[in-house]
Scaffold this motif. Structure first.
Motif, mmCIF file in Angstrom:
data_model
loop_
_atom_site.group_PDB
_atom_site.id
_atom_site.type_symbol
_atom_site.label_atom_id
_atom_site.label_comp_id
_atom_site.label_asym_id
_atom_site.label_seq_id
_atom_site.Cartn_x
_atom_site.Cartn_y
_atom_site.Cartn_z
ATOM 1 N N VAL B 211 -106.508 -30.059 101.772
ATOM 2 C CA VAL B 211 -107.611 -29.782 100.855
ATOM 3 C C VAL B 211 -107.849 -30.992 99.962
ATOM 4 N N LYS B 212 -109.127 -31.402 99.889
ATOM 5 C CA LYS B 212 -109.530 -32.528 99.030
ATOM 6 C C LYS B 212 -110.869 -32.206 98.400
ATOM 7 N N ASP B 213 -111.040 -32.523 97.153
ATOM 8 C CA ASP B 213 -112.327 -32.349 96.468
ATOM 9 C C ASP B 213 -112.905 -30.940 96.683
ATOM 10 N N GLY B 214 -112.008 -29.934 96.692
ATOM 11 C CA GLY B 214 -112.463 -28.551 96.814
ATOM 12 C C GLY B 214 -112.832 -28.128 98.227
ATOM 13 N N SER B 215 -112.564 -29.002 99.214
ATOM 14 C CA SER B 215 -112.933 -28.686 100.595
ATOM 15 C C SER B 215 -111.749 -28.812 101.537
ATOM 16 N N ILE B 216 -111.842 -28.138 102.684
ATOM 17 C CA ILE B 216 -110.861 -28.377 103.744
ATOM 18 C C ILE B 216 -111.303 -29.644 104.457
ATOM 19 N N SER B 217 -110.492 -30.725 104.316
ATOM 20 C CA SER B 217 -110.927 -31.989 104.914
ATOM 21 C C SER B 217 -110.355 -32.160 106.314
ATOM 22 N N ASP B 218 -109.188 -31.584 106.570
ATOM 23 C CA ASP B 218 -108.560 -31.724 107.890
ATOM 24 C C ASP B 218 -107.670 -30.531 108.179
ATOM 25 N N VAL B 219 -107.434 -30.318 109.470
ATOM 26 C CA VAL B 219 -106.406 -29.357 109.881
ATOM 27 C C VAL B 219 -105.526 -30.086 110.879
ATOM 28 N N PHE B 220 -104.243 -30.265 110.540
ATOM 29 C CA PHE B 220 -103.335 -31.010 111.410
ATOM 30 C C PHE B 220 -102.312 -30.080 112.032
ATOM 31 N N HIS B 221 -102.263 -30.062 113.352
ATOM 32 C CA HIS B 221 -101.175 -29.331 114.020
ATOM 33 C C HIS B 221 -99.939 -30.217 113.999
ATOM 34 N N THR B 222 -98.793 -29.610 113.703
ATOM 35 C CA THR B 222 -97.566 -30.378 113.620
ATOM 36 C C THR B 222 -97.204 -30.881 115.020
ATOM 37 N N ASP B 223 -97.233 -32.204 115.225
ATOM 38 C CA ASP B 223 -96.936 -32.721 116.569
ATOM 39 C C ASP B 223 -95.457 -33.053 116.697
ATOM 40 N N GLU B 224 -95.096 -33.588 117.858
ATOM 41 C CA GLU B 224 -93.685 -33.812 118.171
ATOM 42 C C GLU B 224 -93.017 -34.742 117.147
ATOM 43 N N ILE B 225 -93.709 -35.851 116.821
ATOM 44 C CA ILE B 225 -93.176 -36.824 115.871
ATOM 45 C C ILE B 225 -92.958 -36.164 114.504
ATOM 46 N N GLU B 226 -93.962 -35.406 114.094
ATOM 47 C CA GLU B 226 -93.852 -34.758 112.781
ATOM 48 C C GLU B 226 -92.738 -33.712 112.775
ATOM 49 N N ARG B 227 -92.580 -33.044 113.895
ATOM 50 C CA ARG B 227 -91.517 -32.049 113.979
ATOM 51 C C ARG B 227 -90.158 -32.741 113.798
ATOM 52 N N LYS B 228 -90.045 -33.924 114.410
ATOM 53 C CA LYS B 228 -88.798 -34.692 114.261
ATOM 54 C C LYS B 228 -88.641 -35.155 112.815
ATOM 55 N N CYS B 229 -89.744 -35.596 112.206
ATOM 56 C CA CYS B 229 -89.713 -35.966 110.788
ATOM 57 C C CYS B 229 -89.200 -34.779 109.982
ATOM 58 N N GLY B 230 -89.703 -33.589 110.332
ATOM 59 C CA GLY B 230 -89.316 -32.373 109.627
ATOM 60 C C GLY B 230 -87.817 -32.154 109.679
ATOM 61 N N GLU B 231 -87.235 -32.411 110.859
ATOM 62 C CA GLU B 231 -85.785 -32.236 110.996
ATOM 63 C C GLU B 231 -85.031 -33.196 110.076
ATOM 64 N N ARG B 232 -85.520 -34.459 110.037
ATOM 65 C CA ARG B 232 -84.875 -35.451 109.171
ATOM 66 C C ARG B 232 -85.032 -35.056 107.700
ATOM 67 N N VAL B 233 -86.213 -34.574 107.374
ATOM 68 C CA VAL B 233 -86.484 -34.147 105.994
ATOM 69 C C VAL B 233 -85.495 -33.051 105.602
ATOM 70 N N SER B 234 -85.229 -32.145 106.541
ATOM 71 C CA SER B 234 -84.294 -31.060 106.247
ATOM 72 C C SER B 234 -82.893 -31.604 105.967
ATOM 73 N N VAL B 235 -82.478 -32.613 106.768
ATOM 74 C CA VAL B 235 -81.154 -33.212 106.566
ATOM 75 C C VAL B 235 -81.073 -33.860 105.178
ATOM 76 N N LEU B 236 -82.122 -34.653 104.874
ATOM 77 C CA LEU B 236 -82.208 -35.318 103.571
ATOM 78 C C LEU B 236 -82.142 -34.309 102.426
ATOM 79 N N ASP B 237 -82.958 -33.269 102.606
ATOM 80 C CA ASP B 237 -83.105 -32.251 101.588
ATOM 81 C C ASP B 237 -81.772 -31.517 101.385
#
Lengths: 233, 264
Positions: B211-237
């Motif tokens: 959401v930007k400037d009161g609007s939906i600007s994009d819709v991103f499906h979580t892709d493979e790379i992001e899913r892997k990022c997510g796993e790393r984020v969980s470890v960090l967290d």
């Protein structure tokens, strides 16, 4: 003239709800007048006059209970609102002793309750709730879904015919159906009568003279424009 | 209430431009995040959903349920409202014992009275998987910690309310196990919408609404790379959470902790 009487305990958000209703009434080309009945202090009339530029008035009930005061001044207030070219009179009144209710037949009775006041509140407010047409539940974002649902069920236990509307008055959520109810209310009749049966007592209203307008009463009477400052004990 | 799909039709941005995403379908079973900076319009979007907006809110958005205009009773009769809402302000006010409180709620929600006990047990079990300190049925609601309260709010909305759509507005701040929460929520076929600043929740979602400037600007499906990022984020967290707990317990940190944050 349509008449809406809004009652509810202190701080439940009556004024916030009415403010939203006023805004939408004005948008739809209906001009409301606003009357606030309180015991000894109120400034909502000035705020609302400033914000919306509509006719407002307040009356202090002083030594009378606010509902008694309402019966006295409502007749005058309807004439005043008519003279001001309004289509709706909104009356905000404090509910105090919980033994009677300010609603009149032919007007819309609206009680405002806050979801944050505990799940048992609907069991405690008596005719102010059970004689209303609609119950507006405010501050719904503050309590768990569970308490919101129990609160609603308790209202239905006490007052099965009362229509419940949940609103978030700060965000303006849930207000449109209230405005629809206001606009669907027919003009109030010339002679108006208090809806409920008042508790046992010695004033004319308490002994059952329910007709609205000070002319129909004796003893302690009060026209709209008579202001006395009540200091209590 | 057989809801399969919710559709959001775009309106206007704060500056009056057409909303970049003009149509968005949310299907039963979707776990969705709404992201954006403060003031971007995340809560406004949630409000539009809660209101079943019909071009009658400042954004001009419209909402359809199963491809049709939502029935008036969704709006008029709170008992028919298919949305449960948990915000950062939401809390329990009751001082009843947890078990008694949940029983009252289950009695109101459930027509089949033989199910009550089971509903309460399942709700407690659900909550206890999200929080470190178990919620006991005899403890009073007001004595619950922040994390226990969040966990119970989510469990109650999911199991006892059982509404098809659950909105969760920034609920991440009070220590609940977020991976476990999303894993558990996925077992229930509902639409879960998180308004969140938490990368962990955003990356565990099926997709995120920007959401930007009161609007939906994009819709991103979580892709493979992001899913892997997510796993790393969980470890960090988790490493951070462990550090925090160690400091809380009055412990000193050692080489092992240094490595846990360095390699994370």
């Amino acid at each position: 003239m349509r008449l809406v009487i809004c009652a509810g305990p202190a701080t439940t958000g009556k004024t916030a709800v009415l403010r939203n209703i006023i805004r939408r009434l004005l948008e739809s080309g209906n001009r409301p007048a606003f009357l606030k009945i309180d015991v000894q202090y109120a400034e909502e009339d000035e705020q609302i006059a400033k914000e919306f530029n509509i006719p407002t008035k307040k009356t202090y009930s002083g030594e009378l209970c606010p509902d008694h005061c309402g019966v006295m001044v409502l007749g005058d207030a309807m004439l005043w609102a008519k003279k001001e070219n309004c289509q709706v009179l909104l009356v905000e009144t404090a509910g105090l002793c919980l033994r009677c209710a300010p609603y009149v037949d032919g007007g819309l009775g609206m009680v405002v309750l806050e979801a944050t006041s505990g799940m048992n509140l609907p069991l405690k407010v008596g005719p102010m709730l059970s004689l209303a047409d609609i119950a507006v539940v405010t501050k719904i974002d503050r309590v768990s879904q569970a308490e919101r649902e129990v609160f609603r069920a308790r209202i239905q236990d006490v007052a099965p015919k009362v229509r419940i509307h949940e609103v978030n008055a700060l965000q303006g959520i849930g207000i449109d159906p209230l405005v629809e109810r206001v606009l669907a209310t027919p003009p109030a009749p010339e002679r108006m009568f208090l809806r409920g049966t008042p508790p046992v007592g010695t004033c004319t209203i308490c002994v059952g003279k329910k007709e609205v307008g000070w002319q129909a009463h004796f003893g302690v009477v009060r026209p709209l424009d008579q202001q006395t400052f009540y200091r209590g004990e | 209430m057989n809801i399969q799909k919710m559709t959001i039709f775009g309106g206007r941005s704060k500056s009056g431009l057409p909303e970049p995403v003009q149509r968005l379908d949310l299907n039963m079973g979707d776990v969705v995040s709404i992201v954006g900076s403060t003031g971007a319009g995340k809560t406004t979007l949630i409000n539009d959903i809660e209101l079943f907006a019909d071009a009658n809110t400042p954004t001009g958005r419209r909402l359809l349920i199963n491809g049709e205009k939502p029935p008036a009773e969704y709006r008029d009769n709170p008992a028919c409202n298919p949305i449960a809402l948990i915000t950062q302000h939401t809390t329990f006010l009751s001082d009843l014992p947890v078990g008694e409180f949940l029983t009252i709620h289950a009695n109101i929600r459930s027509k089949d009275k033989s199910q009550i006990e089971d509903l309460v047990t399942r709700t407690l079990a659900f909550a206890n998987q999200l929080t470190g300190e178990p919620v006991q049925p005899l403890i009073r609601m007001t004595e619950l910690s922040g994390g226990q309260t969040r966990a119970l709010l989510i469990a109650d909305a999911t199991i006892i309310c059982n509404t098809p759509i659950v909105l969760l507005d920034e609920v991440e701040n009070a220590g609940i196990n977020r991976n476990r929460a999303i894993e558990l929520l996925r077992q229930y076929r509902k639409i879960f919408i998180f308004v969140t600043h938490d990368p962990r929740i955003a990356l565990l979602s099926d997709y995120r609404i920007v959401v930007k400037d009161g609007s939906i600007s994009d819709v991103f499906h979580t892709d493979e790379i992001e899913r892997k990022c997510g796993e790393r984020v969980s470890v960090l967290d988790d490493a951070l959470t462990n550090l925090r707990n160690q400091l809380r317990r009055g412990e000193r940190l050692s080489q092992a902790e240094l490595e846990s944050i360095t390699c994370a």
